[in-house]
Design an enzyme around this catalytic site. Structure first.
Site, PDB file in Angstrom:
ATOM      1  NE  ARG A 241      -4.147  -1.264  -0.222  1.00  0.00           N
ATOM      2  CZ  ARG A 241      -4.461  -2.446  -0.613  1.00  0.00           C
ATOM      3  NH1 ARG A 241      -3.613  -3.140  -1.772  1.00  0.00           N
ATOM      4  NH2 ARG A 241      -5.519  -3.451  -0.914  1.00  0.00           N
TER       5      ARG A 241
ATOM      6  CG  HIS B   7      -3.262  -0.779  -6.993  1.00  0.00           C
ATOM      7  ND1 HIS B   7      -2.877   0.081  -6.475  1.00  0.00           N
ATOM      8  CD2 HIS B   7      -3.100  -1.909  -6.628  1.00  0.00           C
ATOM      9  CE1 HIS B   7      -3.683  -0.412  -5.686  1.00  0.00           C
ATOM     10  NE2 HIS B   7      -3.490  -1.698  -5.978  1.00  0.00           N
TER      11      HIS B   7
END
Length: 331
Positions: A246, A294
């Site tokens: 993250r 991502h």
């Protein structure tokens, strides 16, 4: 409320149809194309009533919600909700919802293809750094032939932060390629099959041994900002950081300083505090940072739908999900 369709009769040699009571499941995943999920669930269990937030269908017969970055309070619309699943492995979007219902049981989807995809991404990053592929790309642009022998994989140590399903599988793949692997988690991990560490003091002991550090931690109040100046200073000079967990784990300014000072040699980043990464962010043009949008691994409806069907069945029966989440521990 209209009655559900009658159970489908099975024919000889076919698995019997699952006789679901008329309870619905809902996807609360703003700005996502959910048509692949509808197709996958329809193929597995055509009697399941799948809905998509924020439709106008009745809300008082929903047993299971599959959520990803749900708007605050959105889950309160479903008063009989028994289980909530995170669409991905992370559950920080649950923790960050100040109006999260406390009645349902929470869980995560652990998609075998998601785990495998993450291992491939991590292995690709490690191999690229170890073999100096970025340097060869620059030499290609300059039409400069300069072969440089790489050290054996066994001479490289890769540290993995986070020893859940993804961390353990990444360790397995890296070890199969010959790398030495060390692992760290916030709580002890027994029988990992390789050297592991737990707790803050043990992390300080592990970091100086790692030419590459891979972050696959859950994002919690304890791990937020863990990739900071203090941590970078404990790594060997010229080490590489790979963050596929993250964006909140990383202190951006500390990474830029560490690269400028030569403390770190490079970084592979797939996750960011703000996504999409703003066009003016210095990461984009940094010569020693590889940015990916991502994509390290993405939940695949075709394989993950099996768990959704199973957890729907469990929810209707009043049973916990396959992979429960402890909100108190934040993962």
């Amino acid at each position: 409320m209209m009655p559900g369709p009658p159970p489908r009769r099975s024919v000889e040699g076919e698995k019997p149809a699952i006789d679901f009571p008329h309870m619905a499941l809902v996807f609360v995943c703003p700005n996502r194309d959910l048509s692949p999920w509808r197709r996958a669930l329809q193929a597995l269990a055509p009697d399941i009533d799948m809905r998509v937030w924020p439709d106008d269908a009745p809300a008082d017969d929903v047993a299971l919600a599959v959520a990803w970055k749900q708007p605050a309070g959105a889950l309160h619309r479903y008063p009989k909700l028994k289980t909530v699943l995170s669409l991905g492995a992370g559950v920080d979007h649950f923790i960050g919802d100040p109006d999260l219902p406390r009645g349902p049981v929470y869980g995560r989807i652990v998609d075998p293809q998601l785990v495998a995809g993450m291992s491939v991404y991590v292995a690709g990053a490690v191999v690229s750094v170890h073999r100096g592929f970025d340097g060869y790309a620059r030499r290609q642009a300059a039409r400069y032939w300069d072969p440089e022998p790489a050290p054996p994989a066994g001479d490289w140590t890769v540290g993995i932060l986070g020893l859940g399903a993804m961390g353990m599988d990444a360790a397995r793949v890296l070890r199969s390629l010959g790398y030495t692997v060390l692992g760290w988690s916030t709580t002890p991990r027994v029988d990992a099959g390789f050297e592991t560490f737990a707790g803050d003091a043990a992390l300080d002991a592990m970091l100086p041994r790692c030419q590459v550090l891979v972050c696959l931690l859950p994002l919690t109040s304890r791990t937020r900002g863990i990739l900071d100046r203090q941590l970078f200073n404990l790594l060997p000079r010229g080490a590489c950081l790979v963050n596929a967990a993250r964006g909140g784990h990383l202190v951006d300014a500390d990474l830029l300083d560490a690269l400028a000072e030569g403390r770190l040699g490079s970084a592979w980043l797939d996750v960011f505090t703000h996504e999409p990464l703003p066009a003016d962010h210095p990461f984009w043009k940094h010569p020693h940072i590889r940015v990916t949008p991502h994509i390290a691994s993405i939940t695949n409806p075709a394989t993950a739908a099996h768990q959704v069907v199973e957890d729907y069945r469990r929810a209707v029966a009043g049973q916990p999900p396959t992979f429960p989440v402890d909100l108190g521990r934040e993962y």
